[in-house]
Structures are given as C-alpha cells and as structure tokens.
Scaffold this active site. Structure first.
Site, PDB file in Angstrom:
ATOM      1  N   LYS A  76      38.546 -14.061  45.592  1.00 31.81           N
ATOM      2  CA  LYS A  76      37.748 -13.545  46.711  1.00 31.81           C
ATOM      3  C   LYS A  76      38.652 -13.489  47.923  1.00 31.81           C
ATOM      4  CE  LYS A  76      33.575 -12.160  47.506  1.00 31.81           C
ATOM      5  NZ  LYS A  76      32.632 -11.575  46.522  1.00 31.81           N
ATOM      6  N   SER A 115      33.219  -2.547  38.313  1.00 28.08           N
ATOM      7  CA  SER A 115      34.598  -2.524  38.822  1.00 28.08           C
ATOM      8  C   SER A 115      35.574  -2.569  37.645  1.00 28.08           C
ATOM      9  CB  SER A 115      34.857  -3.722  39.736  1.00 28.08           C
ATOM     10  OG  SER A 115      34.318  -3.508  41.015  1.00 28.08           O
ATOM     11  N   GLN A 157      33.179 -16.519  41.193  1.00 27.75           N
ATOM     12  CA  GLN A 157      33.636 -15.267  40.575  1.00 27.75           C
ATOM     13  C   GLN A 157      34.315 -15.513  39.215  1.00 27.75           C
ATOM     14  OE1 GLN A 157      33.207 -12.484  43.003  1.00 27.75           O
ATOM     15  NE2 GLN A 157      33.178 -11.231  41.169  1.00 27.75           N
ATOM     16  N   LYS A 186      31.380 -15.758  36.726  1.00 26.92           N
ATOM     17  CA  LYS A 186      30.661 -14.488  36.676  1.00 26.92           C
ATOM     18  C   LYS A 186      31.489 -13.465  35.882  1.00 26.92           C
ATOM     19  CE  LYS A 186      29.519 -12.877  40.727  1.00 26.92           C
ATOM     20  NZ  LYS A 186      29.258 -12.105  41.970  1.00 26.92           N
ATOM     21  N   LYS A 246      40.257 -10.917  40.295  1.00 28.27           N
ATOM     22  CA  LYS A 246      39.310  -9.845  40.595  1.00 28.27           C
ATOM     23  C   LYS A 246      38.156 -10.392  41.409  1.00 28.27           C
ATOM     24  CE  LYS A 246      37.683  -5.688  40.298  1.00 28.27           C
ATOM     25  NZ  LYS A 246      37.658  -5.657  41.799  1.00 28.27           N
ATOM     26  N   ASN A 252      24.273  -2.918  50.667  1.00 27.85           N
ATOM     27  CA  ASN A 252      24.535  -2.256  49.382  1.00 27.85           C
ATOM     28  C   ASN A 252      23.683  -2.838  48.252  1.00 27.85           C
ATOM     29  OD1 ASN A 252      26.314  -2.681  46.701  1.00 27.85           O
ATOM     30  ND2 ASN A 252      26.551  -0.606  47.479  1.00 27.85           N
ATOM     31  N   THR A 283      25.610  -3.078  41.337  1.00 23.94           N
ATOM     32  CA  THR A 283      25.152  -4.459  41.510  1.00 23.94           C
ATOM     33  C   THR A 283      23.620  -4.486  41.520  1.00 23.94           C
ATOM     34  OG1 THR A 283      27.117  -4.836  42.854  1.00 23.94           O
ATOM     35  CG2 THR A 283      25.455  -6.570  42.852  1.00 23.94           C
ATOM     36  N   GLY A 309      34.687  -4.484  47.308  1.00 25.20           N
ATOM     37  CA  GLY A 309      33.843  -4.714  48.482  1.00 25.20           C
ATOM     38  C   GLY A 309      32.993  -5.966  48.367  1.00 25.20           C
ATOM     39  N   ASP A 310      32.396  -6.353  49.473  1.00 21.16           N
ATOM     40  CA  ASP A 310      31.390  -7.420  49.556  1.00 21.16           C
ATOM     41  C   ASP A 310      30.722  -7.210  50.920  1.00 21.16           C
ATOM     42  OD1 ASP A 310      30.614 -10.086  48.008  1.00 21.16           O
ATOM     43  OD2 ASP A 310      30.649 -10.629  50.124  1.00 21.16           O
TER      44      ASP A 310
END
Ligand code: NDP
Ligand code: 2IT
Length: 450
Positions: free
Chosen positions: A125, A382, A110, A113, A89, A239, A208, A164-165
């Site tokens: 990622k 998410s 990630q 996190k 993820k 964002n 976020t 997204g990123d």
C-alpha cells in the site's frame, strides 16, 4: 500469555502509536490461532514474526509548487509488505489522515486479500497526506509528478504495481503513469486503474463495487435471502460506494442512503444514482447539492452527529454496506443496526467495522462479510489488467465481469469452507483470514528464510 498474545504485545511495544496496524494484525492472528496449534511448522519457521514486518518500507518527501507559487511539502509512503505470491500490489491513498499506521494496516490486509483472489499478487500500500480536494488539475498533476519522481525507482510491472484508493482515481493514475513513463522511457503496465483508452481494463472502475454485491448475493442466497427489494444503505459516495449502489440497483435492491465526510443523504424514494455521480464523480462536490434537486430527500450534516455515532447506521435497513473508510461503524452503530432489524453487513471499505462491532453483529446472527473477502474484486480486476497488459490484449467488459463474478464466488466458497473445517462455524472473518494466511505461509516456508 499465549504465543499470539505475546507477539501482539511486542508489536505494540515496537510500534506504540500504530493503532490501526495493531487492530488489523490482532484480528488476523486471533483468527488463525486454530491452525497454528494444528500446524506447528508455522511457529517453527517463525512465519508470524516474519509476516508482520513489511519486507520494505519507503518514506519520502514530496515537494511541489501550488498555483499561487507557494512551495508545499507532503509525506510520501510505499509499504512493500509481501512479495511471496507475486509482485507487490495494492493501492495509493491520498488523504490528509494518511500516516504510517494506516499505510501498514492497509498493506498488511492486502497480503491476505490478494492471496484470496487466487492470482499471483503480493501485498502493498502507499500514498500521501496530500488532499486532492479543492486542488486544481494542475496542482494535482504537479503533486503526482513529484510523488512519482521518487516512487518510480521502487516500482515496476514485475516488482510493484500501485493502483487507486481513497483520493486516487483515473485522473491521478494518468498523471502518475505519464511521469513514470517519462522517467523510465518504457511503456509498462506499472499501474492499474488506467484509463481504458490507453491500457486500463474494462470494468476496473466498477470492479470493487460490483464484486462486493456479487459477494453479498452469494452470502444471502446461501442463507435463503435475496437482494430484490431489500433496503440498502451504502456509506461513502466515492468509487466503491457508487459502483456498489449501481450493481444493487441493477439487481433490484433499493438504496435509501449514502454519505460523504460532510454528511448523509437519506432518500426514501430511492437514491438517484445519476445525480450522485454528477455531484461526486465529475467534480468532487458536496452531497448537500443532492437536496437542491430532490427536496423530498433529507440531508444530515456530519456536524450534527452525536459523539461516537455515525447517523447513517441509524436509518432502518436490511443490508448495510460500509464503503467509506476504516472504523466508520462502531459498537453503538452496530447496536442501532441490530435494533432496526439489519440482516447483513457487507464491508466495502477496508476494515470499516471496529472489532467490538463485528462481535456484536455476529453474536446477533447478522450475516457478516469481512472486507478482505468482500472487496477483493477491485484488486482481482487489477490482476486482470496486468494480465492484459503483459499479453498485449484487451478483454471486453462482459469477459472481465464474468471472470470477476467467478472469483467472488470462489472467495466466498473458500472462506466458508475454511471456517467450517477449522472453526466448525460459518464465521467468514475466521474463514477468510485462515484461507488467505495459509497460502502465503505455505509459500513462505517453501521459499526459505529470505
Ligand atoms: P474515494 O476517494 O473514491 O471515496 C471515498 C469516500 O469515502 C468519499 O465519499 C469520502 O467522502 C468518504 N470518506 C473518505 N474518508 C473519510 C473519512 N475519514 N470520514 C468520512 N468519510 C470519508 O475512495 P474509494 O471509494 O476508492 O475507497 C473507499 C474505501 O474502499 C476505502 O476504505 C478503500 O481503501 C476501499 N477500497 C477501495 C478499492 C478501490 O479499488 N478503489 C478497492 C478495495 C477497497 P468525501 O468525498 O467527503 O471525501
Ligand atoms: O484496497 C484495495 O484493494 C485497493 N485499493 C485496490 C488495489 C489494487 O491494486 O487494485
């Protein structure tokens, strides 16, 4: 040479030009040194040697045709780092600076996190060096379709769930989803950050930024401070920055500056967020446009920054929120913030502060919230989107936001507890790294050598 230093040196020899990846690994490994000594089982099971190598790395060509009929070729990546706690993820980044090092640092971060969220999420990622800026919707659509025509065979609702990123928002997720659905002939929750009209979670777009501010609130209040009336600076205007600013304003703080890659808007009257949204959210414009409507504000072009400085950090403030990109706040910026009396730095972007900047801030007792703890609200939501898709449910905005605020409080508390237990300090960098790592490492041992 210590066990950890030896691993870091070998990593640098194996991957000599992956500086961002070395930086992320070094920070985590140095933080967890106390528990490696206390629990020799991690060394016996070669947990570190295993965890720093991605389980799988996918690299592919993405060719597409632009509006002029010319063929364009981009690089496509997906780094599936760890599936120990759940399906891979993590987001997709479309930005010209994307390379293997950046993909690997983001994928590695990630893992920990996602572990901190307490949800069943592995770490990954992906992305491309494609630049969506200046492209027509048709070009973005054709690029996304070409990217997905390879990626689809590697992902799935229970295998790998991208989101997204930088450069990837609801529009790109829509085009990616459309192509995935056509190729596999199934309506799966295979991407998160979808439009709320067809499967996206309420509050994912805001999550976020809102989560970052919840984290800041917990940290400040624990130290006898409050957000009300505080002068805040938020770098970026995408964002994460926009919804960080939105929640700050809702909670009574004052936002006096934000930025993009071309420059800074400094508005002592308080940033007009609706105007920023209009310029950035709706059409990826330049912040220079802000000054046209607000002549009392000041625009500072990035071209005028002295070498090795980001002038946004020289504006006096109480709290700084770096929310644009990695290594955007260096030691010189940290010194300037300290000189001007900053009380807290809350990382919104992934790894936005350089290691020496973090050291400097902590040495001067500035409250410091590391990204993998403070910005985990996005991926947590998410996770909520995956849960809603799997159960064919739709939760309302308040329900999602309540769950988000609980997760952010838990991440703060867990990180602090681990810092106290293993480092006898309130150092959240160490606490978050240990808490995130321990859960993954224990699961790796229980799942055997695979
Ligand atoms: P966006 O693309 O929406 O916005 C990125 C912002 O940062 C833009 O204002 C952009 O300026 C600026 N920026 C990007 N790259 C650079 C650069 N090299 N130098 C200077 N400014 C730059 O991305 P997000 O807001 O989604 O992401 C921002 C950060 O937050 C990233 O580090 C991302 O990894 C992280 N993050 C994102 C999450 C999410 O859910 N989206 C979740 C957790 C973390 P310009 O408009 O000029 O390009
Ligand atoms: O860095 C991140 O946590 C994200 N870009 C969000 C990842 C996700 O899967 O929502």
């Amino acid at each position: 040479m210590s066990y950890i230093q030896n691993i870091i040196e070998n990593l640098k020899i194996s991957y000599p030009i992956q500086n961002e990846f070395h930086q992320a690994v070094t920070e985590v490994l140095i933080s967890i040194e106390p528990i490696l000594k206390q629990y020799p089982i991690y060394q016996e099971h070669k947990v570190i040697e295993r965890i720093i190598e991605p389980e799988r790395e996918i690299y592919f060509r993405v060719s597409w045709v632009d509006d002029k009929g010319c063929i364009q070729v981009n690089k496509g990546y997906r780094v599936e780092f760890s599936s120990v706690l759940g399906p891979y993820k993590g987001g997709l980044r479309f930005h010209p600076s994307v390379n293997e090092s950046i993909m690997k640092f983001l994928g590695f971060e990630q893992i920990f996190k996602n572990s901190l969220t307490g949800l069943m999420l592995g770490g990954a990622k992906g992305g491309s060096n494609f630049d969506p800026k200046g492209k027509s919707d048709n070009e973005i659509m054709r690029f996304c379709q070409s990217y997905m025509s390879e990626l689809f065979r590697h992902i799935g609702a229970k295998t790998d769930v991208p989101a997204g990123d930088i450069g990837v928002g609801a529009k790109e997720i829509g085009y990616l989803f459309g192509m995935y659905k056509k190729l596999v002939n199934r309506y799966d929750g295979v991407l998160t950050g979808k439009s709320t009209r067809w499967g996206g979670s309420m509050a994912r777009k805001e999550a976020t930024g809102y989560g970052i501010v919840y984290f800041a609130k917990n940290l400040l209040e624990d130290n006898g401070l409050f957000l009300e009336g505080k002068r805040c600076i938020v770098s970026g205007s995408g964002n994460v920055a926009i919804y960080t600013m939105e929640k700050l304003l809702l909670l009574g703080a004052k936002v006096i500056a934000c930025s993009d890659s071309k420059g800074i808007i400094h508005d002592e009257h308080g940033i007009d967020l609706e105007l920023i949204k209009k310029i950035k959210d709706e059409n990826r414009g330049s912040l220079e446009e802000y000054q046209v409507s607000k002549p009392n504000s000041k625009y500072i072009a990035a071209e005028s920054y002295p070498e090795n400085r980001n002038l946004i950090w020289s504006i006096p403030c109480d709290i700084a929120f770096p929310c644009a990109t990695q290594n955007e706040l260096n030691i010189n910026d940290a010194k300037e913030l300290i000189k001007n009396g900053v009380k807290a730095v809350i990382e919104g972007a992934n790894m936005p502060s350089t290691p020496d900047a973090i050291k400097e801030l902590q040495a001067h007792n500035v409250l410091f919230a590391p990204s993998k703890a403070a910005n985990a609200g996005g991926v947590a939501t998410s996770g909520f989107e995956m849960a809603q898709n799997a159960s064919m449910q739709k939760w309302d905005f308040d329900e999602v936001e309540d769950k988000l605020s609980v997760i952010m409080k838990n991440i703060y508390t867990t990180s602090l507890e681990n810092a106290k237990i293993f480092d006898n300090s309130s150092n959240l960098v160490i606490g978050a790294n240990i808490a995130g790592f321990k859960k993954v490492a224990d699961a790796m041992i229980e799942q055997g050598v695979v």
